[in-house]
Design a protein around this motif. Structure first.
Motif, PDB file in Angstrom:
ATOM      1  N   GLU A 203     -72.262 -79.887  78.343  1.00 21.02           N
ATOM      2  CA  GLU A 203     -71.957 -78.634  79.022  1.00 21.02           C
ATOM      3  C   GLU A 203     -70.490 -78.269  78.839  1.00 21.02           C
ATOM      4  O   GLU A 203     -69.615 -78.877  79.449  1.00 21.02           O
ATOM      5  N   GLN A 204     -70.216 -77.316  77.965  1.00 24.89           N
ATOM      6  CA  GLN A 204     -68.869 -76.785  77.729  1.00 24.89           C
ATOM      7  C   GLN A 204     -67.839 -77.915  77.546  1.00 24.89           C
ATOM      8  O   GLN A 204     -66.788 -77.935  78.177  1.00 24.89           O
TER       9      GLN A 204
ATOM     10  N   ASP B  59     -65.492 -76.413  73.514  1.00 24.91           N
ATOM     11  CA  ASP B  59     -66.552 -75.686  74.215  1.00 24.91           C
ATOM     12  C   ASP B  59     -67.932 -75.949  73.602  1.00 24.91           C
ATOM     13  O   ASP B  59     -68.665 -75.030  73.244  1.00 24.91           O
TER      14      ASP B  59
ATOM     15  N   SER C  25     -71.723 -76.952  73.815  1.00 29.41           N
ATOM     16  CA  SER C  25     -72.840 -76.954  74.761  1.00 29.41           C
ATOM     17  C   SER C  25     -74.151 -77.036  73.992  1.00 29.41           C
ATOM     18  O   SER C  25     -74.369 -76.265  73.052  1.00 29.41           O
TER      19      SER C  25
ATOM     20  N   GLY D  49     -65.449 -80.029  80.823  1.00 24.17           N
ATOM     21  CA  GLY D  49     -66.894 -80.047  80.681  1.00 24.17           C
ATOM     22  C   GLY D  49     -67.466 -81.392  81.058  1.00 24.17           C
ATOM     23  O   GLY D  49     -66.745 -82.296  81.507  1.00 24.17           O
TER      24      GLY D  49
END
Length: 578
Positions: A333-334, A348, A350, A385
């Motif tokens: 996640e990110q 980033d 994901s 993240g």
């Protein structure tokens, strides 16, 4: 300085530390008292006063007995602490290394770690067991003699008390450059250790390119640098030692001059003068001994600082609360991550890998593909993240729980210098021999074992040196098969294998990944094409994602990559035109 050393004493031995120091100080004071008592004993003997001579001789005998008993006590206690310290420190270092991020080990070489864990720990042990007593004795005995001389002749006592701090300052001056020289020697020795290890492990490569003997420039340069550093250490310590020794001898001459002057002036008797000269010699001896041990002391303290530095390396925070793993899925996640040098590796990121599916990660070298696998196994923590494995953030899972969900098969396979069976059993130590052999047969390791001189019990050499790259991969696959974890992280490494080994490893991989959740850094076209999801990475980002057919229809970077790989897979040698 000494606080750093005592801070490394294991907790179960800290109660002995005050006893050790007390025994050393008491022994040193008894020794100083024995030296001072030589004056009244000799004076009484030369004066013909037998009763008075016996009186002081009994006190002298008591002081000598105290030296003997306390020397034994401090030797036993010091050795007990030292031996316990070596075992305790190496255990603590081992435990600490186990708690460090797995990615930390990629920045360290084996030479540095082995030097700290073995040689530096031994130096610290020696400081407690032997050096501490000699150093404290070298300080306390002269001071004790100087103070005791107040009751004999205050002028001699004053000279001694003035000489001690002066000699201390000379010693500080003489050794001001030692620390830097010692650090250079440590760094060069670590580098030389690493290059020797590399030289031993990489003989096939070195010989194939003629880089042996004088041709191996890296090893030659490391050994030459170590020699220069050792010479520098000598140049940094010997002149200071010589200056200090000259100053000590000058102090002794001054003391003799004062004693002789007082004797000739009839201030003291000839007997007292002889005794004072003997005591002055005893005053000088521990100072000389302390100076000679100074280099060893500073080296041991530097070693203690290196051990402390390693123990201070930050570990990954560990979750204390047990968790129950959920479905074997993996979610990023990110996620952003860099290795601490200011360069971003992932930006980033994901994606989701549902339970029971295969996700292939492809892209050019340096895109961050292998870093994704390492973050899933928590080799490092993300900068931002989160990574979720089996429905729990990896940071919320105890290491045993997280790694118990994962089978890791990476490109660089390391095997222990043990038998084939023991290397496979590392995947699940409680496995039976039948289970180990079953996993080995699936990965076709039995073919390897049958041709080895001792079969399954053959030691494979350091790092698996006696096996080929493909054979090491087979053992690695068998190890992962034996573990049978629900999630497989696979950095597929078949591109450099011969056709037979590649076919065997591929069959093993298929068996390993059957009904598993798989993230694979893919090199083989077949692996890529049959993945449930393909992530194309470039510059630390996911730039395309989808199935093989979807990405080919997109006709973007993945399609270009696929076409290039397809052309490369059919290359052949052709005769040059006449």
């Amino acid at each position: 300085m000494i606080r750093t050393v005592f801070g490394l004493v294991p907790r179960e031995y800290t109660s002995l530390t005050p006893k050790l120091v007390a025994a050393i100080l008491a022994q040193a004071l008894c020794q100083a008292l024995a030296y001072v008592l030589l004056v009244p004993v000799l004076e009484a003997l030369f004066g013909g006063d037998t009763d008075r001579a016996w009186f002081w001789t009994l006190w002298l005998a008591a002081a000598v007995a105290g030296v003997v008993v306390l020397s034994y006590v401090q030797a036993v206690v010091g050795l007990r602490i030292g031996v316990g310290m070596q075992h305790g420190l190496q255990t603590a270092l081992g435990d600490h290394l186990n708690a460090l991020p797995l990615g930390w080990f990629g920045t360290q070489n084996a030479g540095t770690l082995s030097r700290v864990v073995v040689e530096n720990v031994r130096e610290v042990q020696g400081l407690i067991a032997y050096l501490l007593a000699k150093m404290l004795t070298g300080v306390v005995v002269p001071l004790g003699v100087a103070v005791g001389m107040l009751f004999v002749d205050w002028r001699i006592s004053l000279a001694m008390l003035l000489a001690a701090p002066a000699l201390y300052l000379v010693n500080l001056w003489a050794n001001r450059s030692y620390s830097a020289a010692d650090e250079r020697l440590h760094d060069s020795a670590s580098e030389a250790n690493a290059r020797v290890l590399e030289f031993a492990q990489a003989q096939p490569v070195l010989r194939s390119f003629g880089a042996v003997g004088a041709g191996n420039k890296a090893l030659d340069a490391a050994l030459d640098q170590q020699r220069k550093a050792a010479t520098g250490m000598l140049l940094a310590s010997v002149p200071g030692l010589m200056v200090f020794s000259l100053c000590v001898q000058a102090v002794f001459l001054v003391l003799v001059y004062l004693v002789v002057g007082e004797a000739t002036g009839s201030t003291i008797s000839v007997a007292a003068a002889i005794a004072l000269i003997a005591v002055s010699a005893r005053f000088i001896e521990p100072l000389n001994q302390a100076a000679q041990l100074g280099t060893a002391l500073r080296s041991a303290v530097a070693a203690a600082e290196r051990v402390s530095t390693l123990l201070a390396e930050p570990t990954l925070p560990q979750a204390d609360t047990p968790v129950t793993p959920g479905a074997p899925s993996v979610v990023f996640e990110q996620v952003s991550f860099g290795y601490g040098d200011g360069t971003s590796v992932l930006s980033d990121i994901s994606f989701t890998v549902p339970a029971g599916t295969t996700t292939a990660i492809v892209g050019p070298s340096g895109a961050g593909k292998s870093t994704v696998l390492r973050l899933a196994a928590r080799f490092h923590d993300t900068d931002s993240g989160r990574v979720v494995v089996a429905e729990h953030d990896v940071r919320d899972q105890p290491s045993e729980t997280l790694l118990g969900q994962l089978s890791l098969v990476f490109q660089n396979v390391y095997l222990f210098n043990r038998s084939v069976l023991e290397n496979i059993r590392a995947g699940r130590p409680d496995a039976t021999d039948a289970e180990v052999r079953g996993a080995a047969e699936v990965a076709r390791v039995d073919e390897i074992a049958h041709r080895l001189p001792d079969g399954w019990d053959t030691a494979v050499g350091e790092g698996g040196a006696s096996l080929s790259g493909g054979e090491r991969q087979r053992v690695s696959i068998a190890r992962a098969l034996l573990k049978d974890a629900p999630i497989v992280l696979l950095d597929e490494a078949t591109s450099a294998l011969d056709p037979h080994n590649e076919a065997v490893v591929v069959r093993g991989v298929h068996q390993l990944t059957r009904d598993k959740t798989v993230i694979v850094v893919a090199h083989r076209l077949a692996t890529i094409a049959h993945a449930d999801q393909i992530l194309f990475m470039e510059g630390g980002r996911i730039v395309e994602r989808g199935t093989h057919a979807e990405l080919l229809d997109l006709n973007g970077r993945y399609a270009a990559f696929w076409n290039e790989r397809s052309r490369a897979s059919g290359w052949r040698l052709e005769a040059a035109p006449a």
